[in-house]
Design an enzyme around this catalytic site. Structure first.
Site, PDB file in Angstrom:
ATOM      1  N   ASP A  21      -8.092   2.872 -12.098  1.00 64.90           N
ATOM      2  CA  ASP A  21      -7.675   1.518 -11.986  1.00 64.90           C
ATOM      3  C   ASP A  21      -7.548   0.695 -13.405  1.00 64.90           C
ATOM      4  OD1 ASP A  21      -7.622  -0.808 -10.326  1.00 64.90           O
ATOM      5  OD2 ASP A  21      -9.816  -1.208 -10.155  1.00 64.90           O
ATOM      6  N   ARG A  25      -4.023  -5.040 -15.263  1.00 63.75           N
ATOM      7  CA  ARG A  25      -4.741  -5.524 -16.067  1.00 63.75           C
ATOM      8  C   ARG A  25      -4.225  -5.499 -17.600  1.00 63.75           C
ATOM      9  NH1 ARG A  25     -10.246  -4.895 -13.820  1.00 63.75           N
ATOM     10  NH2 ARG A  25      -8.909  -3.745 -12.139  1.00 63.75           N
ATOM     11  N   SER A  66      -3.750   3.765  -2.369  1.00 65.43           N
ATOM     12  CA  SER A  66      -4.431   3.810  -1.281  1.00 65.43           C
ATOM     13  C   SER A  66      -3.854   3.169   0.003  1.00 65.43           C
ATOM     14  CB  SER A  66      -6.037   2.743  -1.534  1.00 65.43           C
ATOM     15  OG  SER A  66      -5.392   1.488  -1.399  1.00 65.43           O
ATOM     16  N   ASN A  69      -3.172  -0.454  -0.675  1.00 70.11           N
ATOM     17  CA  ASN A  69      -2.053  -0.566  -1.560  1.00 70.11           C
ATOM     18  C   ASN A  69      -0.642  -0.926  -0.992  1.00 70.11           C
ATOM     19  OD1 ASN A  69      -3.568   1.782  -4.089  1.00 70.11           O
ATOM     20  ND2 ASN A  69      -3.586  -0.603  -3.849  1.00 70.11           N
ATOM     21  N   TRP A  70      -0.527  -0.666   0.293  1.00 71.60           N
ATOM     22  CA  TRP A  70       0.699  -0.782   0.948  1.00 71.60           C
ATOM     23  C   TRP A  70       1.030  -2.460   1.107  1.00 71.60           C
ATOM     24  CZ3 TRP A  70       4.385   2.907   1.131  1.00 71.60           C
ATOM     25  CH2 TRP A  70       4.100   4.145   1.532  1.00 71.60           C
ATOM     26  N   ARG A 195     -16.730  -0.492  -7.488  1.00 70.52           N
ATOM     27  CA  ARG A 195     -16.754  -0.395  -5.851  1.00 70.52           C
ATOM     28  C   ARG A 195     -16.178   0.825  -5.630  1.00 70.52           C
ATOM     29  NH1 ARG A 195     -13.986  -5.300  -6.915  1.00 70.52           N
ATOM     30  NH2 ARG A 195     -11.885  -4.924  -7.159  1.00 70.52           N
TER      31      ARG A 195
HETATM   32  C1  IPE Z   1      -8.011   1.431  -5.895  1.00 63.61           C
HETATM   33  O1  IPE Z   1      -7.699   0.481  -6.677  1.00 63.61           O
HETATM   34  C2  IPE Z   1      -6.943   2.401  -5.429  1.00 63.61           C
HETATM   35  C3  IPE Z   1      -6.411   3.334  -6.498  1.00 63.61           C
HETATM   36  C4  IPE Z   1      -6.828   3.284  -7.577  1.00 63.61           C
HETATM   37  C5  IPE Z   1      -5.200   3.957  -5.932  1.00 63.61           C
HETATM   38  P1  IPE Z   1      -7.332  -0.750  -6.134  1.00 63.61           P
HETATM   39  O2  IPE Z   1      -7.029  -1.653  -7.440  1.00 63.61           O
HETATM   40  O3  IPE Z   1      -6.137  -0.817  -5.243  1.00 63.61           O
HETATM   41  O4  IPE Z   1      -8.642  -1.341  -5.498  1.00 63.61           O
HETATM   42  P2  IPE Z   1      -9.193  -2.903  -5.410  1.00 63.61           P
HETATM   43  O5  IPE Z   1      -8.277  -3.755  -4.475  1.00 63.61           O
HETATM   44  O6  IPE Z   1      -9.642  -3.244  -6.738  1.00 63.61           O
HETATM   45  O7  IPE Z   1     -10.652  -2.615  -4.444  1.00 63.61           O
HETATM   46  C1  IPE Z   2      -4.372   1.059 -10.298  1.00 63.82           C
HETATM   47  O1  IPE Z   2      -4.150  -0.141 -11.237  1.00 63.82           O
HETATM   48  C2  IPE Z   2      -3.126   1.611  -9.825  1.00 63.82           C
HETATM   49  C3  IPE Z   2      -3.261   1.686  -8.381  1.00 63.82           C
HETATM   50  C4  IPE Z   2      -4.055   0.913  -7.559  1.00 63.82           C
HETATM   51  C5  IPE Z   2      -1.778   2.053  -7.577  1.00 63.82           C
HETATM   52  P1  IPE Z   2      -3.981  -1.495 -10.703  1.00 63.82           P
HETATM   53  O2  IPE Z   2      -2.798  -1.718 -10.207  1.00 63.82           O
HETATM   54  O3  IPE Z   2      -5.188  -1.692  -9.527  1.00 63.82           O
HETATM   55  O4  IPE Z   2      -4.447  -2.511 -11.692  1.00 63.82           O
HETATM   56  P2  IPE Z   2      -5.268  -3.800 -11.740  1.00 63.82           P
HETATM   57  O5  IPE Z   2      -6.677  -3.327 -10.997  1.00 63.82           O
HETATM   58  O6  IPE Z   2      -4.689  -4.801 -10.967  1.00 63.82           O
HETATM   59  O7  IPE Z   2      -5.496  -4.097 -13.292  1.00 63.82           O
HETATM   60 MG    MG Z   3      -6.874  -2.452  -9.390  1.00 66.93          MG
END
Ligand code: IPE
Ligand code: IPE
Ligand code: MG
Length: 246
Positions: A21, A25, A66, A69-70, A195
């Site tokens: 994650d 950011r 996830s 993520n869709w 989380r």
């Molecule tokens: C969890 O990260 C899913 C993946 C790392 C693929 P997210 O960034 O989607 O999770 P939330 O929304 O912060 O819980």
């Molecule tokens: C993790 O990074 C990648 C995926 C969930 C696919 P994020 O895209 O969630 O990055 P942040 O959490 O917005 O920084």
């Molecule tokens: Mg994230």
């Protein structure tokens, strides 16, 4: 002393799972668009995969996309899917050289055809590799996995293949997407969030949790070593008393 040398080979986690994650950011910090963060995240994937294989970790599972993520903007989803295809194409060499078997868990049928095809080509061509299993969680959600498991078992009960009284942990394990994997020993999440985000709920029942504020594109082999060293300091009691263990 080099960090890597502090790792006890005898007490390596058999299964490490990572919630990668913080790409967005990280990009924002650089004044760049989110896609730039995702691209740079692939370097951390490579570092982590290589480090685990070198150490002798048998199973590594990465949360790449996830079910939730869709719901991201269409363009970001497209970018992530494109990146998946290009990474699979590029990294097949690394997998072969390191004798790594690729696997995938999730609602894989929902992936775009291109991703699905590329994924299964790499899975097929690495299926005899034996040093480590790298599992990508793609379009993965733990609740979706559990629903799928309940459905599959229900059908077997209905058809008298399994009797309801005999349903136990091992039957459930056999019907999860992770059927061939041992329980997670160490779960790592980067970016400071603490989380689970619908990842491997059943499989992390007794995992050690490790949270780091490092953003995923900054995550290196050294950070992985730090996580493993911390893991090895923990006493895993599994409900017993400390005295029972020694
Ligand atoms: C969890 O990260 C899913 C993946 C790392 C693929 P997210 O960034 O989607 O999770 P939330 O929304 O912060 O819980
Ligand atoms: C993790 O990074 C990648 C995926 C969930 C696919 P994020 O895209 O969630 O990055 P942040 O959490 O917005 O920084
Ligand atoms: Mg994230």
């Amino acid at each position: 002393m080099e960090l890597k040398n502090s790792i006890l080979k005898k007490r390596l986690p058999k299964h490490i799972a990572i919630i990668m994650d913080g790409n967005g950011r990280w990009a924002k910090q650089q004044g760049m668009i989110r896609a730039f963060g995702h691209e740079n995240g692939t370097k951390s994937v490579k570092q982590t995969v290589e480090a685990c294989a070198e150490l002798g970790v048998e199973n590594l599972t990465l949360y790449a996309f996830s079910t939730e993520n869709w719901n991201r903007p269409k363009l970001e989803v497209q970018t992530l899917m494109k990146l998946l295809v290009s990474s699979l194409k590029k990294e097949i060499k690394t997998l072969q050289e390191n004798n790594i078997k690729l696997s995938a868990i999730g609602s894989l049928g929902t992936l775009p055809k291109k991703v699905h095809n590329e994924l299964f080509q790499v899975i097929e061509s690495t299926k005899h590799n034996s040093r480590m299993t790298l599992t990508l969680a793609l379009s993965y959600g733990s609740r979706e996995e559990i629903i799928n498991t309940v459905k599959e078992i229900s059908i077997k009960v209905k058809n008298n293949i399994i009797s309801a009284e005999n349903i136990d942990e091992s039957i459930i394990n056999e019907h999860l997407y992770t059927q061939n994997l041992p329980d997670v020993d160490l779960l790592i999440r980067t970016s400071g969030e603490q989380r689970i985000s619908n990842f491997l709920l059943w499989q992390i029942a007794y995992a050690e949790l490790y949270f780091t504020s490092v953003l995923w594109p900054d995550f290196t082999k050294q950070h992985l070593y730090e996580a493993i060293i911390e893991y090895q300091k923990r006493e895993r009691r599994f409900g017993k008393t400390s005295e029972q263990l020694s």
